[in-house]
Write an enzyme that holds these catalytic residues in place. Structure first.
Site, PDB file in Angstrom:
ATOM      1  N   ASP A 323       0.803  -1.184  -0.129  1.00 43.63           N
ATOM      2  CA  ASP A 323      -0.066   0.112   0.060  1.00 43.63           C
ATOM      3  C   ASP A 323       0.855   1.051  -0.059  1.00 43.63           C
ATOM      4  O   ASP A 323       0.366   2.319  -0.322  1.00 43.63           O
ATOM      5  CB  ASP A 323      -0.983   0.130   1.295  1.00 43.63           C
ATOM      6  CG  ASP A 323      -2.168  -1.001   1.076  1.00 43.63           C
ATOM      7  OD1 ASP A 323      -2.352  -1.502  -0.257  1.00 43.63           O
ATOM      8  OD2 ASP A 323      -2.755  -1.384   2.326  1.00 43.63           O
ATOM      9  N   GLU A 326       3.363   1.191  -3.662  1.00 47.14           N
ATOM     10  CA  GLU A 326       2.639   0.769  -4.974  1.00 47.14           C
ATOM     11  C   GLU A 326       1.550   2.004  -5.147  1.00 47.14           C
ATOM     12  O   GLU A 326       1.418   2.561  -6.555  1.00 47.14           O
ATOM     13  CB  GLU A 326       1.953  -0.388  -5.237  1.00 47.14           C
ATOM     14  CG  GLU A 326       2.664  -1.560  -5.392  1.00 47.14           C
ATOM     15  CD  GLU A 326       2.185  -2.972  -5.665  1.00 47.14           C
ATOM     16  OE1 GLU A 326       2.639  -3.894  -5.992  1.00 47.14           O
ATOM     17  OE2 GLU A 326       0.905  -3.098  -4.978  1.00 47.14           O
ATOM     18  N   VAL A 408      -6.979   3.381   1.319  1.00 51.79           N
ATOM     19  CA  VAL A 408      -6.199   2.711   0.055  1.00 51.79           C
ATOM     20  C   VAL A 408      -7.361   1.746  -0.500  1.00 51.79           C
ATOM     21  O   VAL A 408      -7.564   0.507   0.070  1.00 51.79           O
ATOM     22  CB  VAL A 408      -4.981   1.969   0.620  1.00 51.79           C
ATOM     23  CG1 VAL A 408      -4.190   1.486  -0.594  1.00 51.79           C
ATOM     24  CG2 VAL A 408      -4.202   2.622   1.419  1.00 51.79           C
ATOM     25  N   GLY A 409      -8.199   2.028  -1.340  1.00 51.24           N
ATOM     26  CA  GLY A 409      -9.078   1.386  -2.117  1.00 51.24           C
ATOM     27  C   GLY A 409     -10.117   1.043  -1.179  1.00 51.24           C
ATOM     28  O   GLY A 409     -11.002   1.909  -0.420  1.00 51.24           O
ATOM     29  N   TYR A 411      -9.855  -0.614   2.001  1.00 52.24           N
ATOM     30  CA  TYR A 411      -9.868  -0.518   3.428  1.00 52.24           C
ATOM     31  C   TYR A 411      -9.386   1.202   3.593  1.00 52.24           C
ATOM     32  O   TYR A 411      -8.747   2.050   3.273  1.00 52.24           O
ATOM     33  CB  TYR A 411      -8.354  -1.175   3.671  1.00 52.24           C
ATOM     34  CG  TYR A 411      -8.796  -2.619   4.281  1.00 52.24           C
ATOM     35  CD1 TYR A 411      -9.274  -2.740   5.436  1.00 52.24           C
ATOM     36  CD2 TYR A 411      -8.663  -3.688   3.382  1.00 52.24           C
ATOM     37  CE1 TYR A 411      -9.775  -4.014   6.083  1.00 52.24           C
ATOM     38  CE2 TYR A 411      -9.075  -5.090   3.873  1.00 52.24           C
ATOM     39  CZ  TYR A 411      -9.768  -5.169   5.117  1.00 52.24           C
ATOM     40  OH  TYR A 411     -10.074  -6.325   5.726  1.00 52.24           O
TER      41      TYR A 411
END
Length: 674
Positions: A323, A326, A408-409, A411
């Site tokens: 996380d 990237e 992050v997306g 979560y």
């Protein structure tokens, strides 16, 4: 609480926020301050001067402070430096599809270093290129046909990009992502409605579709019961609670000067990094007996978050996320909501990042800083053994919290750095948000006859098993930078000489790690205290001055060492690593994580087995979660937290909070209202 009272409370908080924001304007520049909007603009100009946009394709993938050397910082702090350390920036840019590592000196307005990177791996993904990649399928006829044959409305489809990882390929892959899609149509919880079987492969450099596959069709889970918005909920509701307000009539007890924070007996610097998020530096504590500030932590930050999923299906096996490396843990930070993310007495701070083009972007309310009192006790004792007397002394626990949330997306990670008057630093991460789920044919658990790689959470909805590993970089400087790492094992010792009716006891056997291999530790194997000590300083009665690490939940990777995911995430094999300080060793997963091959990780650096005794050392700590989903995680997951504590261990001559006075009741209250 009545609506009028609620409005009054919000208004009071907003006024306090404005006053508090005004109070944190910087009075001087600190060499560790994050880059300012003006500096981001200057960096953009410096790069474009050397690489004109007219004949260069330029993308800024990381822009952050190029920190001065540790020696320069310490000299500046001690007042022995002849000049202020220069302001420089470190830039990772893709220029004409080649990765450049650039150092720009802002004072002379020029590039002082420009290195082309030719190794494995790519820099972190930018939001802009992900957004462009996510839009490509909607202009691609085979994709539209696949959506149509499933009977779905294309305007209700949302797509997201996934890094592809590395699975033993010998040749270097292009910079590509796989684009997978989800469905809305009656909910905002897109993650609970995956469209399985469709994969679109996108070349990020050419920004075109390289591959398309429609492998299988399974039902899209239904929207009913997935929406988590307060406005979408229908009766019955949970029992209401009476209003709670955290009020400090005299304002906060801390002061913020730019990015330097002082509270109670603590003094530290708070910065922001696009990759790491919060960076705590130069944390020192005032020793009341010695009447001076003493060093504890030179710098601490989250280095990497490793999240491997356990589903081996074709659209899932590569869902192995890093996380920070990237996607950018700091880039994914979100504005904090007053009175919900943070209490009424919080002060907020903004952050800035550079976008794909190098332009500064304001990120509002990224940090909140507040004093916490939740009814905890710092210390107490009731003495009833003295005839005719009952003595009771209690001190409430009031702490200072620095908070950031990174989404992050699917979560949301709630990150707290908590400072205690007793000298402890407690670091906590809370996991909440939404699960990654896979659509399936199953509507009942009894239908599952093969490996499902997860838990059936609702009809056609499988929650995938996965892990979260958080690796922290902790450069402890305990009363100075020459430190050692000590393992104090608690060993059962039999009594064989009849000197006591007891048959056994435990004793402490301490061993100082001499090289890196001595300090690699898998927690849970032995009962031990883990300490960073200053071997050159002792207390008045002869104990070495130190701090100890108190771990939280213990989890270790369950993947095999030769699994490609684990090769890239090998830094999680041990919970504890100790390395000698090296300015370049910041990122446990390597500088270039997208499609990395594990050749530039903490695990590789440590193979050099360098000396670490009585040296400037860094403690790397990994806390983990093995997440087996349960139905209570659906449709949104309540927060699951863990962390660790750095606690004084013979650092002080005695209890440092013996003479701490509790807050005056009139100035500090935790009020409940009907």
């Amino acid at each position: 609480m009545s609506s009028l009272a609620s409005m009054a409370s919000v208004s009071k908080s907003l006024i306090f926020l404005i006053i508090s924001t005004l109070s944190i304007l910087p009075t001087h520049t600190h060499p560790l301050d994050p880059l300012t909007p003006t500096e981001f603009t200057k960096i953009q100009s410096i790069v474009h001067n050397s690489y004109p946009k007219s004949n260069h394709s330029i993308a800024f993938h990381y822009v952050g402070l190029e920190e001065p050397t540790k020696t320069a910082i310490l000299s500046w702090l001690e007042g022995t430096a002849t000049k202020t350390p220069p302001r420089q920036a470190f830039i990772i840019a893709r220029i004409n599809q080649i990765t450049h590592e650039i150092i720009a000196d802002l004072s002379v307005h020029k590039i002082v270093s420009d290195r082309v990177y030719g190794g494995y791996g790519y820099p972190l993904l930018t939001f802009e290129e992900q957004g462009t990649a996510n839009a490509l399928p909607f202009k691609y006829t085979p994709f539209l046909e696949s959506i149509g044959k499933r009977g779905l409305k294309v305007e209700e489809v949302v797509c997201t990009s996934f890094a592809i990882g590395w699975y033993g390929e010998k040749r270097r892959n292009k910079r590509v992502v796989r684009v997978l899609c989800n469905y809305l149509d009656g909910t905002v919880n897109l993650y609970m409605r995956p469209i399985e079987g469709i994969t679109v492969t996108v070349d990020l450099e050419e920004m075109k579709i390289l591959g398309f596959k429609d492998r299988s069709t399974v039902p899209v889970p239904k929207a009913d019961g997935t929406d988590y918005r307060e406005s979408s909920q229908k009766p019955p509701f949970g029992s209401p609670l009476k209003g709670i307000s955290m009020h400090q009539s005299d304002g906060p007890s801390f002061t913020i000067d730019g990015h330097k924070i002082r509270w109670a007996n603590w003094d530290f610097h708070l910065s922001f990094d696009a990759r790491a998020g919060p960076v705590i530096s130069l944390a020192s504590i005032f020793d009341l007996q010695k009447q001076k500030f003493r060093k504890v932590l030179y710098q601490g930050f989250l280095s990497e978050v490793f999240v491997p999923y356990m589903d081996l299906n074709e659209e899932w096996y590569y869902r192995v996320f890093f996380d920070a490396g990237e996607y950018g843990y700091g880039l994914c930070a979100v504005p904090l909501e007053p009175l919900r993310d943070c209490p009424e007495n919080a002060v907020f701070m903004d952050a800035y990042v550079a976008d794909h083009n190098g332009t500064p972007v304001n990120m509002p309310n990224i940090f909140c800083i507040f004093e916490r009192y939740a009814g905890d006790v710092m210390w107490r004792h009731t003495e009833a053994a003295i005839p005719g007397k009952v003595i009771r002394e209690v001190r409430p626990e009031v702490t200072l919290v620095v908070r950031m949330v990174s989404t992050v997306g699917n979560y949301d990670y709630v990150n707290d750095w908590e400072f205690k008057q007793s000298g402890s630093i407690k670091v906590t991460v809370g996991l909440t948000g939404l699960l990654e789920v896979r659509g399936s044919m199953y509507t009942h658990k009894d239908q599952i006859k093969e490996e499902a790689y997860g838990t059936l959470l609702a009809e056609n909805t499988l929650g995938a098993n996965h892990d979260h590993f958080f690796t922290y970089h902790l450069d402890l400087d305990v009363d100075g930078d020459a430190n050692s790492f000590v393992r104090s094992q608690l060993l059962m010792t039999p009594v064989t000489d009849h000197r006591s009716p007891r048959r056994s006891y435990w004793r402490v056997v301490s061993e100082t790690a001499k090289t890196e291999s001595d300090a690699r530790i898998k927690l849970g194997v032995a009962q031990e205290d883990l300490l960073v000590i200053n071997p050159n300083k002792r207390t008045n009665i002869g104990n070495f001055i130190g701090y100890r690490l108190i771990p939280g939940s213990v989890a270790a990777p369950l993947l095999s060492d030769d699994d490609y995911a684990q090769i890239r995430g090998a830094f999680t094999k041990y919970n504890i690593w100790i390395t000698p300080y090296n300015k370049s060793e910041k990122w446990a997963g390597g500088l270039y994580v997208d499609q990395s091959r594990g050749d530039d990780t903490l695990a590789r650096w440590s193979l050099r087995n360098r000396e670490i005794e009585n040296k400037d050392i860094v403690l790397w700590y990994t806390l983990g979660f093995h997440h087996v989903p349960y139905q209570e995680d659906f449709p949104v997951m309540t927060t699951l937290s863990s962390g660790f504590e750095l606690r004084p261990a013979n650092f002080f001559e005695s209890n440092p909070v013996l003479k701490v006075r509790p807050p005056e009741p009139d100035n500090w209250s935790n009020c409940s209202r009907a």
